[in-house]
Design a protein around this motif. Structure first.
Motif, mmCIF file in Angstrom:
data_model
loop_
_atom_site.group_PDB
_atom_site.id
_atom_site.type_symbol
_atom_site.label_atom_id
_atom_site.label_comp_id
_atom_site.label_asym_id
_atom_site.label_seq_id
_atom_site.Cartn_x
_atom_site.Cartn_y
_atom_site.Cartn_z
ATOM 1 N N ASP A 21 0.917 -1.102 0.084
ATOM 2 C CA ASP A 21 0.135 0.077 -0.170
ATOM 3 C C ASP A 21 1.066 1.244 -0.028
ATOM 4 N N ARG A 22 2.132 1.013 0.652
ATOM 5 C CA ARG A 22 2.981 2.223 0.657
ATOM 6 C C ARG A 22 4.240 1.860 0.667
ATOM 7 N N VAL A 23 5.246 2.681 -0.107
ATOM 8 C CA VAL A 23 6.521 2.081 -0.098
ATOM 9 C C VAL A 23 7.242 3.367 0.366
ATOM 10 N N LEU A 24 8.395 2.923 1.238
ATOM 11 C CA LEU A 24 9.325 3.748 1.849
ATOM 12 C C LEU A 24 10.733 3.506 1.175
ATOM 13 N N PHE A 25 11.169 4.659 0.871
ATOM 14 C CA PHE A 25 12.430 4.759 0.131
ATOM 15 C C PHE A 25 13.631 5.192 1.109
ATOM 16 N N LEU A 26 14.542 4.470 1.428
ATOM 17 C CA LEU A 26 15.786 4.821 2.268
ATOM 18 C C LEU A 26 16.861 5.167 1.596
ATOM 19 N N LYS A 27 17.428 6.078 1.972
ATOM 20 C CA LYS A 27 19.105 6.147 1.276
ATOM 21 C C LYS A 27 19.858 6.866 2.585
ATOM 22 N N ASP A 28 20.844 6.467 2.536
ATOM 23 C CA ASP A 28 21.783 6.729 3.705
ATOM 24 C C ASP A 28 21.147 6.971 4.931
ATOM 25 N N GLY A 29 20.431 5.949 5.396
ATOM 26 C CA GLY A 29 19.917 5.674 6.721
ATOM 27 C C GLY A 29 18.614 6.456 7.067
ATOM 28 N N LYS A 30 18.178 7.272 5.897
ATOM 29 C CA LYS A 30 16.976 8.235 6.030
ATOM 30 C C LYS A 30 15.932 7.706 5.101
ATOM 31 N N VAL A 31 14.742 8.187 5.537
ATOM 32 C CA VAL A 31 13.659 8.114 4.726
ATOM 33 C C VAL A 31 13.892 8.983 3.484
ATOM 34 N N TRP A 32 14.024 8.790 2.504
ATOM 35 C CA TRP A 32 14.255 9.764 1.268
ATOM 36 C C TRP A 32 12.990 9.976 0.608
ATOM 37 N N ASN A 33 12.045 9.073 0.328
ATOM 38 C CA ASN A 33 10.941 9.191 -0.576
ATOM 39 C C ASN A 33 9.850 8.193 0.215
ATOM 40 N N GLU A 34 8.701 8.508 -0.117
ATOM 41 C CA GLU A 34 7.615 7.668 0.212
ATOM 42 C C GLU A 34 6.444 7.573 -0.904
ATOM 43 N N LEU A 35 5.970 6.521 -1.430
ATOM 44 C CA LEU A 35 4.791 6.127 -2.214
ATOM 45 C C LEU A 35 3.497 5.782 -1.686
ATOM 46 N N TYR A 36 2.423 6.291 -2.120
ATOM 47 C CA TYR A 36 1.067 5.570 -1.509
ATOM 48 C C TYR A 36 0.413 5.004 -3.064
ATOM 49 N N ARG A 37 -0.063 3.878 -2.795
ATOM 50 C CA ARG A 37 -0.549 3.116 -3.857
ATOM 51 C C ARG A 37 -2.111 4.064 -4.232
ATOM 52 N N GLY A 38 -3.077 4.270 -3.266
ATOM 53 C CA GLY A 38 -3.940 4.836 -3.403
ATOM 54 C C GLY A 38 -4.930 3.893 -4.281
#
Lengths: 657, 307
Positions: free
Chosen positions: B212-229
């Motif tokens: 439902d939701r995708v979190l993108f991590l980069k260098d130990g931080k949440v870099w981006n986030e997607l929601y399916r909707g």
């Protein structure tokens, strides 16, 4: 390069090799000690028959070395299993099997040489310890014993032989196993035990048969002691017991856990299923090995118990068989000079404080002998009467010789007392017998078999002096009490024996003889020393081997277990829970081949008590549970030591986080 | 919606002395009840470390983690074990089924560890094994099953205790594409039928597209986030690819990624956008609210681009 790798591997694998190394070093130390005793110059002083003692102990060491070689080759396979992925990797990287064999051989050589060194160093102390035990058994003052080069060489040869055999078995495995088998051996699909209920029944039946064999053995002891049965049946029963012991452990290993697993409602809570499954796999694969270990351990327990029981019995038998410092006898008609000559020679060795003379009389009849089974048997065989004439002793003579030994004087009121030297005498129903002599009737008073050996007849009858007065004095006895100073008993025995032979040559066999307490003691002490030493050595080696096998087997599986315990950790089983699961897994495995053998001490003590009871050694009856308890305690202590070592290493191996 | 998981400003260092690596760098996020969340990112982005600290297998260096309002970071080892047992379910790349136990025993093991009633355990076992299609494999050992079957058994084990959160670490890592797809359908059905809250780490965009939701991590931080909707999985997949490209500077940066299947190879639909952002996703919509891509919030560092 291989040498360097081998030394590095040994250093890296030190933790894993610890138990293997400890066992090899301890076995080496034991072999070193016993071999030094065998070839020690001191042994010639210790024992009467040096050659026989040497032969018995030498055979024991060779036999035990063979068992050690076999068991260590088995243990070596665990070490291989522990490192099979590593060896698989070597093969994958292009090393030849020959290289790996050389590597493994080099590693084992390093361990063997180190174990030989440490074992020999420990053996120096073990040898002095064993010598101290031996001297204690022989009641000789302890002195530091000299080491024997021959004994050391023999130890080195035996250890080298053991090492060679063990390496050969490992080499055979490495030669045959596939790379896949080495790399993925841990991923084998577990096979369920076939017909677990059948094995459960085997276990139950074997247990019942063990109990039946035990009871039959117990009864056979009675028959041996009371009816003079031979030992064949008892030995057969022990053999059958051993077979059922093996089957019981196989059934237990294959059946019980599998049956429990089929009742998940009973023991699935907590990590129960996990522990049972861990055990199920290990036990079913190793059921034969566990049965063999149980057999070895039972042998160790029963052997150690028997040796100490025998030692106690031999000590007691000395008082029974040689109650006086010297006891001489001679047929009056033929060898009356023997007693005087023997006394004269004995006087050269010791200060004689008291001489007690008594006679054995014959009535010429055989009324008492007619009551006995052996008499009937001899009559049926058509043998003569002469051997079965009734034998009598005056009451005053009897009281004269038993009271100095601490027995109460006997009172006869117109009755007779039967004193048996053979236990079967007490089994006869004398109570109805009336003995008529010179118009007087004497009724039965008692039949005793608990007096020491004072007359070399199966039984003799004590009568009032006046009843014996007119009988013919057939044999004269002289019992001597001395000042108790140490003397060369072997030399005196040789001289007296020479006199006996001379008299017998002239007067016929068995017409005179003597018993020298100090010499009897030497003989018995020697038997006890060889028995106890041999049993302790065997028990020690078997126990060490069994524990080493169990420990190595447990640890060799830890590589695979580590992953399993990590899964339990992730599933939320805390450290306490994991430790508990590991404890039950390892403890049950260790306990399985140990519980029944250690419990064997109970029947062994009971048999010992019965033997003491029947052998009129009541004073030692209470010592039997103490002996069995002490043996069990020492063995349990060694067991716990090994178990704790294995558990702590295993715990460290599966520790997560 | 109830917040099941809250990760607040968590930092995790590895090593010591002069050699220190920062695996998580003040990361914050939350997961709501019934949400199926995927965590993606390149190697070394901290996704496995994040999963490990949430799973309480590893300790945080700073920050706090709350599960159902309880601070995991303050719990002692013993409490954590009980917590893991009662509140978490795990699905791992290597299945982590115990090879010595039968499939049925493996599935029911978490209930046994809780000392649950035997009859109830049996009932629950029947229920989940039927739902995850492993009911006819219960008496077999894991070694006798295919990879897909093993992973379904692992899923059944993960949900049998009705945990607050199911953690999945590269669950399709050892599976082929067909079994991966089947497993992801299993995850969705777990999410829908049992209401399981799932937090899954994956490097595979196809697998991530099921969430439902995708979190993108980069260098130990949440870099981006997607929601399916309300959008289709293909659409989400394309978005993931786009973000991945932006994140890694290439079309497909993730290690071991499989070739695009025909169904997922369609061009990205009009209006799809990717949000470049750093930490602080508090304004993100909840799953199923139908807002499509997340809105831009004040903390975002980049601009929303059109692919």
């Amino acid at each position: 390069m291989l040498r360097k790798l081998a030394i590095r591997n040994v250093r890296r694998q030190l933790g894993n090799y610890l138990i293997y190394f400890m066992t090899l070093a301890l076995v080496t130390a034991l072999l070193f000690a016993v071999n030094n005793i065998i070839y020690s110059d001191n042994l010639a002083v210790f024992v009467v028959d040096e050659e026989e003692a040497q032969m018995v102990l030498a055979m024991a060491t060779v036999l035990i070395s063979a068992v050690v070689a076999f068991v260590l080759s088995y243990a070596g396979s665990f070490m291989l299993r522990l490192r099979k992925q590593e060896f698989g990797m070597y093969l994958t990287l292009g090393m030849s099997r020959g290289d790996i064999l050389k590597l493994f051989f080099l590693e084992n050589s390093v361990i063997c040489i180190a174990a030989l060194g440490v074992g020999a160093a420990a053996g120096l102390f073990f040898f002095q310890g064993f010598t101290a035990v031996l001297m204690n058994l022989l009641e000789i003052e302890f002195t530091i014993a000299a080491y024997s080069p021959e004994g050391m060489l023999r130890t080195a040869l035996l250890v080298a032989g053991v090492f060679f055999f063990a390496s050969l078995a490992s080499a055979f495995y490495l030669k045959r196993v596939s790379i896949y088998g080495l790399l993925h051996g841990a991923m084998k699909v577990e096979r369920k035990v076939k017909h677990p209920y059948v094995w459960f029944v085997v276990m139950a039946v074997s247990l019942a048969m063990m109990a039946i064999c035990g009871l039959a053995f117990f009864r056979e002891v009675d028959a041996i002691m009371l009816e003079g049965h031979r030992m064949d049946k008892a030995m057969g029963l022990l053999l059958i017991l051993g077979i059922f012991l093996l089957l019981f452990h196989m059934g237990l290993a294959k059946g019980l856990v599998s049956v429990l697993l089929r009742r998940p409602g009973l023991c699935s809570r907590g990590a129960g299923t996990f522990v049972l499954r861990q055990l199920s796999g290990t036990l079913s694969i190793n059921s034969l090995m566990l049965g063999c270990l149980a057999f070895l351990l039972s042998f160790a327990v029963i052997g150690a118990d028997t040796s100490f029981i025998a030692k106690t019995m031999l000590d007691d038998m000395l008082d029974q068989e040689a109650p006086y410092d010297i006891l001489c006898h001679a047929e009056k008609s033929k060898n009356s000079g023997f007693l005087e000559e023997a006394e004269k020679v004995a006087g050269e060795y010791m200060e004689i404080r008291e001489r007690l003379s008594y006679g054995i009389y014959r009535s010429g009849g055989h009324e008492f002998n007619e009551f006995t089974g052996w008499y009937q048997q001899y009559v049926e065989e058509g043998r003569g009467w002469a051997d079965f004439q009734d034998v009598f002793m005056k009451l005053s003579d009897f009281n004269k010789i038993i009271t100095p030994l601490g027995y109460e004087p006997v009172f006869l009121e117109g009755r007779f007392l039967i004193v048996g030297t053979a236990l079967e005498t007490s089994q006869l129903s004398w109570s109805d017998m009336i003995f008529e002599h010179k118009g007087k009737k004497y009724a039965f008073q008692d039949c005793r078999t608990d007096y020491p050996l004072l007359c070399y007849e199966r039984f003799y009858v004590i009568l009032l002096d006046e009843a014996v007065a007119d009988m013919e004095c057939h044999e004269e006895y002289a019992a001597y009490r001395t000042a108790g100073v140490k003397y060369d008993a072997a030399e005196l025995w040789e001289r007296l024996h020479g006199i006996v032979l001379r008299y017998r040559r002239d007067g016929g066999a068995y017409n005179c003889g003597f018993v020298l307490r100090e010499y009897s003691k030497l003989e018995k002490d020697e038997s006890a020393a060889v028995l106890v030493l041999g049993a302790l050595f065997t028990a020690g080696v078997f126990l060490l081997l069994a524990m080493a096998i169990l420990a190595l087997k447990t640890l060799s599986a830890m590589g695979e277990d580590r992953r399993r315990y990590e899964i339990l950790f992730r599933l939320g089983l805390g450290e306490e829970g994991r430790s508990r699961a590991l404890f039950w897994q390892t403890f049950s495995f260790f306990l399985l081949p140990f519980a029944v053998p250690i419990a064997m001490g109970i029947p062994a003590a009971m048999v010992g008590q019965r033997i003491m009871e029947l052998g009129n050694m009541e004073g030692s009856i209470d010592a039997m549970p103490v002996i069995a308890g002490s043996v069990a305690f020492v063995m349990a202590a060694v067991y716990l030591l090994y178990y704790m070592a294995a558990y702590l290493i295993a715990k460290r191996a599966v520790r997560v986080g | 919606m109830e917040k099941v998981l809250e990760v607040r400003n968590v930092t995790k260092y590895y090593g010591g002395g002069s050699v220190v690596a920062k695996a998580l760098d003040g990361i914050s996020l939350s997961v709501e009840k019934g949400e199926f969340t995927a965590v993606m990112g390149p190697s070394g982005s901290g996704k496995s470390t994040l999963l490990n600290v949430i799973a309480t297998i590893d300790r945080v260096s700073a920050g706090e983690i709350l599960l159902r309002g309880k601070r995991l970071t303050e719990m002692k080892e013993k409490e954590l074990s009980v917590f893991r047992r009662d509140q978490l379910g795990f699905v791992f790349q290597e299945y982590n089924l115990l090879d010595t136990l039968t499939v049925g025993e493996n599935i029911v093991l978490p209930l046994n560890l809780r000392r649950a009633d035997y009859q109830e355990s049996r009932k629950k076992l029947e229920q989940v094994s039927e739902a995850l299609e492993v009911a006819d494999q219960l008496d077999k050992f894991p070694g006798e099953l295919s990879g897909g079957q093993r992973q379904r058994a692992a899923c059944a084990r993960a949900i049998i205790t009705d945990p607050a959160l199911v953690l999945a670490d590269e669950p399709t890592g050892a599976l082929d594409s067909r079994n991966s797809k089947k497993l992801m359908e299993t995850f969705r059905s777990m999410n829908r039928a049992f209401g399981s809250t799932i937090l899954m780490v994956t490097h595979d965009p196809v697998v991530g597209s099921y969430a439902d939701r995708v979190l993108f991590l980069k260098d130990g931080k949440v870099w981006n986030e997607l929601y399916r909707g309300d959008r289709s999985r293909q659409a989400v997949y394309r978005e993931i690819m786009a973000v991945s490209a932006a994140l890694g500077g290439e079309g497909a940066f993730m290690e071991g990624e499989e070739p695009l299947a025909a169904e997922t190879a369609a061009p990205m639909p009009e209006g799809t956008s990717v949000c470049y952002g750093g930490p602080g996703m508090e304004g993100a919509p909840a799953a199923g609210e139908g807002r499509g891509l997340m809105g831009k919030d004040a903390s975002m560092e980049g601009e929303v681009s059109k692919c």
